[in-house]
Design a protein around this motif. Structure first.
Motif, PDB file in Angstrom:
ATOM      1  N   SER A   1      -8.040   3.666  -3.541  1.00 23.91           N
ATOM      2  CA  SER A   1      -7.874   2.245  -3.231  1.00 23.91           C
ATOM      3  C   SER A   1      -8.712   1.414  -4.198  1.00 23.91           C
ATOM      4  CB  SER A   1      -8.322   1.939  -1.797  1.00 23.91           C
ATOM      5  OG  SER A   1      -7.520   2.624  -0.867  1.00 23.91           O
TER       6      SER A   1
ATOM      7  N   GLY B   1       0.786  -1.228   0.000  1.00 26.65           N
ATOM      8  CA  GLY B   1       0.000   0.000   0.000  1.00 26.65           C
ATOM      9  C   GLY B   1       0.814   1.272   0.000  1.00 26.65           C
TER      10      GLY B   1
ATOM     11  N   SER C   1      -5.739  -1.611   0.858  1.00 28.68           N
ATOM     12  CA  SER C   1      -5.667  -0.314   1.524  1.00 28.68           C
ATOM     13  C   SER C   1      -4.412   0.442   1.112  1.00 28.68           C
ATOM     14  CB  SER C   1      -5.651  -0.506   3.052  1.00 28.68           C
ATOM     15  OG  SER C   1      -6.843  -1.122   3.490  1.00 28.68           O
ATOM     16  N   VAL C   2      -4.532   1.769   1.064  1.00 30.69           N
ATOM     17  CA  VAL C   2      -3.382   2.639   0.871  1.00 30.69           C
ATOM     18  C   VAL C   2      -2.818   2.946   2.252  1.00 30.69           C
ATOM     19  CG1 VAL C   2      -2.567   4.862   0.010  1.00 30.69           C
ATOM     20  CG2 VAL C   2      -4.381   3.635  -1.218  1.00 30.69           C
TER      21      VAL C   2
END
Length: 485
Positions: A162, A84, A166-167
């Motif tokens: 995203s 991420g 998840s980022v």
């Protein structure tokens, strides 16, 4: 999400050399969830090399790297994305011939199969609206049709989107360099929300006020080393600049220049009944202000085209132009640093159709020293330089020319504070000798360096401020004032 015990990413003892240049010399750096870390330092301090190692684009010559607390032997861009990690580089990477939606697909490989275009359009539109409310960006349009500020907004939104996980961490390299104060405020507000929700951000910016107000911790780099790593609250502008190795210089007092009607104008532009007329006189430093995209760059282009609009024509020798979007309008990417700097001087350094290499070397060596381009070899390709140093070359190109008027379209994007003060002094010296500068900047502090300021709104000049009238409050007031009925 809560702040974890293990950093999202960490490097220890990282060293990286490019020939004789030691870009990193034993750097320790880490970022945890729920943390915004400011990364500052002059151009060439090692920030870009460190980010490339974090992103997997480069491998350190020595040192260790860990992702989510787990050591990795060989880091890669794919591995960085898998945890991420996203980067928004100063040199934007969007494909100009593709639409916003199609660029989103390029960045997010999981958007595939039937209906991917609709999913991509919804994702990027929602993220743009979340970060930059009322942005007005049509995601079905090609990137080439957008301003540099809009492209920067799109790239930022793409990084925070995203699609397949998840980022966790976003590295923002000079993210507000093309944004006006309103858009920059929207982005920094979103960054604080993202971090409060457990995300992590590395913010690289030469606008120190943004770093001090937005980050939790600041890491200062100098000559490839970390020279300070402390909570942001422990820094002031003065101590932060001091850690970088510069001195904060008091802004020179503005003196309103003689603008008597008898003084000859070197440039003028008639409004044709819409707003105020523009006029520039010898030795003036004139600022163009207002919200981004309200006609300032258009005015600069119109002024340049009115004087010939080509380096080939004698008329164009009256004006030099420093482009704001160096990748599109400034750099000659296949040429060396020397040739990029000397291209406007060809009429002066050519003899019988051939370039006098000795004269070219003398002039470019002088400007290499005066404007402190960080390179040991001026014959290197222009793209071997950092973004800020590329901008210095464009600046030197204009100042080295004999043109009595210099038009500047946000020329200090990504240039460090020490160099900015040196350039301000250089502009003042050139203006005192009679040269005229017309300067559009998205940074309020730069606009306030000027003798006169024209404020733009909706494509026209709505206010003229002179001398001590020039202030952030007056500029913003004119920028947002309602039109008279």
């Amino acid at each position: 999400m809560t702040q974890g015990d293990n950093p999202v990413i960490s490097v220890n003892g990282a060293r990286k050399s490019f020939g004789a240049v030691h870009a990193l010399d034993g750097v320790d750096f880490s970022v945890r969830a729920g943390e915004c870390v400011g990364l500052v330092g002059h151009n060439g301090a090692g920030k870009s090399t460190l980010v490339s190692i974090l992103n997997g684009g480069l491998s350190p010559d020595s040192g260790t790297l860990a992702l989510l607390g787990r050591p990795v032997e060989r880091h890669s861009i794919a591995q960085a994305r898998s945890i991420g990690l996203r980067c928004v580089f100063q040199e934007l990477s969007l494909c100009p011939n593709l639409t916003v939606t199609e660029n989103t697909r390029v960045a997010h490989r999981s958007l595939r199969g039937f209906g991917w275009r609709g999913r991509a359009a919804r994702l990027i539109k929602d993220k743009l609206d979340e970060i930059f409310p009322d942005n007005g960006i049509d995601v079905g349009r090609s990137i080439s049709g957008f301003s540099i500020a809009q492209r920067q907004m799109i790239e930022i939104a793409t990084a925070f989107t995203s699609s397949d996980g998840s980022v966790r961490l976003v590295v923002l390299d000079e993210p507000t360099s093309s944004l006006d104060a309103g858009l920059a405020g929207q982005l920094l507000t979103f960054v604080r929300r993202f971090v409060a929700a457990g995300g992590a951000v590395v913010l690289i910016s030469h606008i120190l006020g943004e770093v001090l107000s937005t980050t939790d911790r600041i890491v200062v780099m100098k000559d490839g080393k970390v020279v300070a790593d402390r909570p942001s609250a422990e820094f002031s502008t003065e101590s932060l600049v001091g850690a970088m190795g510069s001195v904060v210089r008091a802004r020179e007092a503005r003196a309103a220049r003689d603008a008597a009607a008898s003084q000859t104008a070197v440039l003028s532009h008639t409004s044709a009944g819409r707003g105020l007329d523009f006029v520039a006189r010898p030795g003036e430093l004139i600022g163009l202000a207002g919200l981004a995209g309200h006609g300032q760059t258009r005015m600069l282009v119109d002024l340049y085209m009115a004087e010939g609009g080509s380096w080939r024509t004698p008329a164009a020798r009256k004006v030099a132009f420093v482009a704001g979007d160096r990748a599109v309008d400034g750099n000659l990417p296949l040429w060396s640093i020397v040739k990029n700097m000397s291209v406007t001087l060809l009429p002066e350094i050519a003899r019988f159709g051939l370039v006098d290499r000795a004269a070219e070397a003398r002039v470019t060596a002088d400007w290499h020293k005066r404007i402190a381009v960080r390179t040991e070899n001026m014959d290197n390709p222009i793209l071997s330089l950092s973004g800020g140093n590329q901008q210095k070359v464009l600046f030197a190109r204009a100042l080295a020319s004999p043109a009595p008027v210099v038009l500047m379209d946000d020329p200090m994007r990504g240039v460090d504070i020490g160099t900015k003060h040196e350039v301000y002094a250089m502009l003042r010296a050139e203006a005192a000798a009679g040269r005229t500068f017309v300067w559009y900047s998205t940074e309020m502090d730069e606009v306030c360096q000027c003798d006169r300021v024209y404020v733009f709104r909706e494509g026209e000049i709505v206010a003229e401020l002179v001398g001590n009238e020039i202030s952030e409050e007056r500029i913003l007031s004119a920028s947002f004032a309602e039109k008279a009925a």
